[in-house]
Write a protein that holds these residues in place. Structure first.
Motif, mmCIF file in Angstrom:
data_model
loop_
_atom_site.group_PDB
_atom_site.id
_atom_site.type_symbol
_atom_site.label_atom_id
_atom_site.label_comp_id
_atom_site.label_asym_id
_atom_site.label_seq_id
_atom_site.Cartn_x
_atom_site.Cartn_y
_atom_site.Cartn_z
ATOM 1 N N PHE A 1 0.826 -1.206 0.000
ATOM 2 C CA PHE A 1 0.000 0.000 0.000
ATOM 3 C C PHE A 1 0.863 1.259 0.000
ATOM 4 N N GLU A 2 2.016 1.205 0.660
ATOM 5 C CA GLU A 2 2.955 2.335 0.597
ATOM 6 C C GLU A 2 3.397 2.577 -0.844
ATOM 7 N N ALA A 3 3.645 1.501 -1.573
ATOM 8 C CA ALA A 3 4.026 1.624 -2.981
ATOM 9 C C ALA A 3 2.882 2.243 -3.786
ATOM 10 N N LEU A 4 1.652 1.840 -3.493
ATOM 11 C CA LEU A 4 0.497 2.427 -4.170
ATOM 12 C C LEU A 4 0.410 3.923 -3.861
ATOM 13 N N GLU A 5 0.626 4.282 -2.605
ATOM 14 C CA GLU A 5 0.576 5.696 -2.217
ATOM 15 C C GLU A 5 1.647 6.513 -2.931
ATOM 16 N N THR A 6 2.791 5.899 -3.183
ATOM 17 C CA THR A 6 3.883 6.592 -3.868
ATOM 18 C C THR A 6 3.617 6.717 -5.362
ATOM 19 N N ARG A 7 3.174 5.645 -5.984
ATOM 20 C CA ARG A 7 3.023 5.615 -7.446
ATOM 21 C C ARG A 7 1.683 6.157 -7.929
ATOM 22 N N HIS A 8 0.644 5.984 -7.131
ATOM 23 C CA HIS A 8 -0.706 6.413 -7.512
ATOM 24 C C HIS A 8 -1.374 7.081 -6.298
ATOM 25 N N PRO A 9 -0.882 8.252 -5.882
ATOM 26 C CA PRO A 9 -1.394 8.858 -4.646
ATOM 27 C C PRO A 9 -2.896 9.153 -4.682
ATOM 28 N N GLU A 10 -3.400 9.618 -5.818
ATOM 29 C CA GLU A 10 -4.831 9.926 -5.897
ATOM 30 C C GLU A 10 -5.665 8.651 -5.742
ATOM 31 N N ALA B 1 -4.733 5.821 -4.277
ATOM 32 C CA ALA B 1 -4.597 5.334 -2.897
ATOM 33 C C ALA B 1 -5.506 6.122 -1.959
ATOM 34 N N ASN B 2 -5.572 7.424 -2.165
ATOM 35 C CA ASN B 2 -6.431 8.258 -1.330
ATOM 36 C C ASN B 2 -7.901 7.881 -1.517
ATOM 37 N N GLU B 3 -8.312 7.655 -2.737
ATOM 38 C CA GLU B 3 -9.697 7.266 -3.004
ATOM 39 C C GLU B 3 -10.019 5.899 -2.388
ATOM 40 N N VAL B 4 -9.095 4.962 -2.499
ATOM 41 C CA VAL B 4 -9.315 3.640 -1.895
ATOM 42 C C VAL B 4 -9.502 3.801 -0.388
ATOM 43 N N ARG B 5 -8.636 4.609 0.234
ATOM 44 C CA ARG B 5 -8.753 4.864 1.683
ATOM 45 C C ARG B 5 -10.124 5.449 2.012
ATOM 46 N N GLU B 6 -10.566 6.423 1.223
ATOM 47 C CA GLU B 6 -11.847 7.073 1.504
ATOM 48 C C GLU B 6 -13.017 6.110 1.313
ATOM 49 N N TYR B 7 -12.997 5.316 0.249
ATOM 50 C CA TYR B 7 -14.081 4.380 -0.012
ATOM 51 C C TYR B 7 -14.135 3.290 1.049
ATOM 52 N N ILE B 8 -12.971 2.784 1.452
ATOM 53 C CA ILE B 8 -12.921 1.638 2.358
ATOM 54 C C ILE B 8 -13.019 2.067 3.817
ATOM 55 N N GLY B 9 -12.489 3.230 4.153
ATOM 56 C CA GLY B 9 -12.681 3.747 5.496
ATOM 57 C C GLY B 9 -11.434 3.987 6.319
ATOM 58 N N SER B 10 -10.388 3.209 6.100
ATOM 59 C CA SER B 10 -9.138 3.429 6.832
ATOM 60 C C SER B 10 -7.981 2.898 5.999
ATOM 61 N N ARG B 11 -6.792 3.337 6.337
ATOM 62 C CA ARG B 11 -5.618 2.896 5.592
ATOM 63 C C ARG B 11 -5.426 1.386 5.724
ATOM 64 N N GLN B 12 -5.552 0.873 6.934
ATOM 65 C CA GLN B 12 -5.328 -0.558 7.162
ATOM 66 C C GLN B 12 -6.356 -1.401 6.404
ATOM 67 N N ARG B 13 -7.623 -1.019 6.482
ATOM 68 C CA ARG B 13 -8.662 -1.764 5.765
ATOM 69 C C ARG B 13 -8.452 -1.653 4.260
ATOM 70 N N ALA B 14 -8.053 -0.472 3.785
ATOM 71 C CA ALA B 14 -7.803 -0.277 2.357
ATOM 72 C C ALA B 14 -6.644 -1.155 1.893
ATOM 73 N N ALA B 15 -5.595 -1.226 2.696
ATOM 74 C CA ALA B 15 -4.438 -2.050 2.346
ATOM 75 C C ALA B 15 -4.840 -3.515 2.223
ATOM 76 N N HIS B 16 -5.681 -3.981 3.115
ATOM 77 C CA HIS B 16 -6.143 -5.374 3.063
ATOM 78 C C HIS B 16 -7.114 -5.592 1.899
ATOM 79 N N TRP B 17 -7.961 -4.614 1.623
ATOM 80 C CA TRP B 17 -8.905 -4.732 0.513
ATOM 81 C C TRP B 17 -8.146 -4.880 -0.804
ATOM 82 N N MET B 18 -7.049 -4.148 -0.937
ATOM 83 C CA MET B 18 -6.255 -4.217 -2.171
ATOM 84 C C MET B 18 -5.669 -5.611 -2.381
ATOM 85 N N CYS B 19 -5.560 -6.402 -1.320
ATOM 86 C CA CYS B 19 -4.974 -7.750 -1.398
ATOM 87 C C CYS B 19 -6.031 -8.851 -1.424
#
Length: 90
Positions: free
Chosen positions: A30-39, A41-59
């Motif tokens: 997820f850190e790599a996603l935040e670096t390469r595709h910040p917008e 990553a931010n949208e995933v965080r907002e849709y999913i609710g938290s950074r940790q949940r977003a990181a797990h959703w991506m997997c």
């Protein structure tokens, strides 16, 4: 009986180690996603609710993408497919 207990202790220890490694990998990805595709990553965080949940959703395999994980879509160059997944959540 002692040998069986020792084996289960070894298994439990190994599973705990693997869980820690998985968490580190999920976070690193997820850190790599935040670096390469910040917008994105931010949208995933907002849709999913938290950074940790977003990181797990991506997997996690997503039914809407044929059981592939969102990172598979990015690896295939299908960023629009990932946006479509997010739109499906909303």
């Amino acid at each position: 009986m002692r040998t069986a207990t020792t084996k289960f202790q070894n298994v439990a220890g190994e599973l705990a180690r693997l869980a820690e490694l998985r968490e580190a990998l999920v976070s690193s990805a997820f850190e790599a996603l935040e670096t390469r595709h910040p917008e994105l990553a931010n949208e995933v965080r907002e849709y999913i609710g938290s950074r940790q949940r977003a990181a797990h959703w991506m997997c996690a395999p997503q039914r809407a993408s044929g059981g592939r994980i969102p990172y598979d879509l990015l690896a295939e160059g299908d960023e629009d497919g990932l946006w479509d997944l997010l739109d499906g959540i909303a």
